[in-house]
Design a protein around this motif. Structure first.
Motif, short mmCIF file in Angstrom:
data_model
loop_
_atom_site.label_atom_id
_atom_site.label_comp_id
_atom_site.label_asym_id
_atom_site.label_seq_id
_atom_site.Cartn_x
_atom_site.Cartn_y
_atom_site.Cartn_z
N LEU A 104 63.81 30.44 54.87
CA LEU A 104 64.94 29.99 55.73
C LEU A 104 64.71 29.40 56.94
CD1 LEU A 104 67.72 32.46 54.57
CD2 LEU A 104 67.37 30.07 53.55
N PRO A 105 65.29 28.61 57.52
CA PRO A 105 65.15 28.31 59.01
C PRO A 105 65.71 29.51 60.12
CG PRO A 105 66.79 27.03 58.41
CD PRO A 105 66.30 27.57 57.21
N VAL A 106 64.95 29.70 61.11
CA VAL A 106 65.46 30.63 62.09
C VAL A 106 66.65 30.11 62.84
CG1 VAL A 106 64.56 31.80 63.96
CG2 VAL A 106 62.95 31.39 62.63
N PRO A 107 67.63 31.40 62.66
CA PRO A 107 68.84 30.84 63.47
C PRO A 107 68.63 30.30 64.92
CG PRO A 107 69.18 32.86 62.29
CD PRO A 107 67.64 32.63 62.11
N ILE A 108 69.56 29.31 65.46
CA ILE A 108 69.40 28.69 66.66
C ILE A 108 70.73 29.06 67.42
CG2 ILE A 108 69.18 26.90 68.42
CD1 ILE A 108 67.67 25.55 66.16
N ALA A 109 70.85 30.19 68.19
CA ALA A 109 72.04 30.55 68.97
C ALA A 109 72.65 29.77 70.03
CB ALA A 109 71.96 32.29 69.29
N ILE A 113 74.48 36.82 69.34
CA ILE A 113 73.40 37.14 68.63
C ILE A 113 74.12 36.34 67.29
CG2 ILE A 113 72.21 38.84 67.29
CD1 ILE A 113 72.84 40.92 69.55
N SER A 114 73.27 35.18 66.86
CA SER A 114 73.37 34.67 65.69
C SER A 114 72.36 35.24 64.65
CB SER A 114 73.33 33.26 65.88
OG SER A 114 74.17 32.88 66.81
N VAL A 115 73.03 35.60 63.38
CA VAL A 115 72.29 36.16 62.19
C VAL A 115 72.39 35.33 60.92
CG1 VAL A 115 71.60 38.23 61.21
CG2 VAL A 115 72.64 38.37 63.41
N ASN A 116 71.33 35.20 60.05
CA ASN A 116 71.71 34.30 58.95
C ASN A 116 71.62 35.73 57.69
OD1 ASN A 116 68.85 35.42 58.38
ND2 ASN A 116 68.11 33.38 58.37
N ASN A 117 71.67 35.26 56.54
CA ASN A 117 71.92 36.06 55.35
C ASN A 117 70.78 37.08 54.98
OD1 ASN A 117 70.54 34.22 54.20
ND2 ASN A 117 72.12 33.77 52.92
#
Length: 245
Positions: free
Chosen positions: A110-115, A175-179
């Motif tokens: 997956l792509p790294v989140p961008i906050a 803080i933005s987090v993916n699954n």
């Protein structure tokens, strides 16, 4: 280990004449391809380690599904996936190039989140109470943690009407987090300054000319003062001006 079997055929005619035919064949053991792959999902760049758990096999071919060269070692070196997509990792195990078995598993990258976020305030703000709205503009994330800098935390997508009353410097953190737990953090700060309160005691406030007016400063939360007297005389910048005639 392989087992060898012999098949024999005896042919006999009515006169008792006979002939025989013998054929041997080898039954090879069946390999079982198996591997432990860790991790099978993550964010770019994702490095996976593959451990061979195959049985019976004598030769191996690993393919990674990303176009990189195949490997033929028992246990390959860790492999790094650079692009966000789903790959199929495959292990073909064989016994003496005769019997084959295949193991495969999917690798999800997956792509790294961008906050990122926008606020309706920035920089220096005078006077409270202040209501702040924070609009989330993050990418590639599904969960969020807000720290509003005033002791409040939220797990919502956006934050609306957050109240600030005391003068201070506030740092809002998202803080933005993916699954799969990959995260990114961003911050914005603003300064809430106390509102100056201009007050003075003026005496007298009514009289016949010429009149001398005494002025006493009662202001709070200020750093500078400007006095103008309304009669065309020069402004003064002191804390308490001299009596004015």
């Amino acid at each position: 280990n392989p087992n060898t079997f012999t098949v024999t055929l005896v042919a006999i005619n009515n006169f008792g004449c006979q002939d025989s035919f013998t054929q041997s064949f080898t039954l090879n053991p069946a390999p079982v391809a198996a591997a432990q792959v860790i991790p099978t999902q993550g964010c770019t760049p994702l490095t996976v380690t593959a451990t061979n758990n195959s049985t019976v096999a004598t030769r191996f071919v690993w393919t990674w599904g990303d176009g990189s060269p195949a490997e033929t070692s028992l246990n390959p070196l860790p492999h790094t996936y650079l692009n966000d997509t789903t790959y199929t990792l495959t292990l073909v195990a064989n016994y003496n190039n005769i019997c084959y078995d295949t193991f495969s598993t999917q690798i999800t990258v997956l792509p790294v989140p961008i906050a990122s976020f926008n606020m309706n305030v920035t920089g220096d703000i005078c006077g409270g109470p202040l209501q702040v709205n924070a609009t989330n503009t993050s990418q590639f994330a599904s969960n969020y943690v807000w720290n509003m800098g005033n002791g409040n935390q939220y797990n919502t997508v956006n934050v609306s009407n957050e109240n600030y009353t005391a003068a201070d410097t506030f740092t809002v953190t998202l803080i933005s987090v993916n699954n799969v737990g990959c995260k990114d953090t961003t911050q914005q700060s603003f300064i809430l300054h106390p509102q100056p309160n201009a007050q003075a005691i003026i005496s007298p406030t009514a009289a016949c000319p010429p009149v001398v007016v005494n002025i006493q400063n009662q202001s709070t939360n200020y750093t500078s003062l400007v006095w103008t007297f309304g009669d065309g005389t020069a402004a003064e910048f002191t804390t308490n001006p001299q009596p004015h005639t």
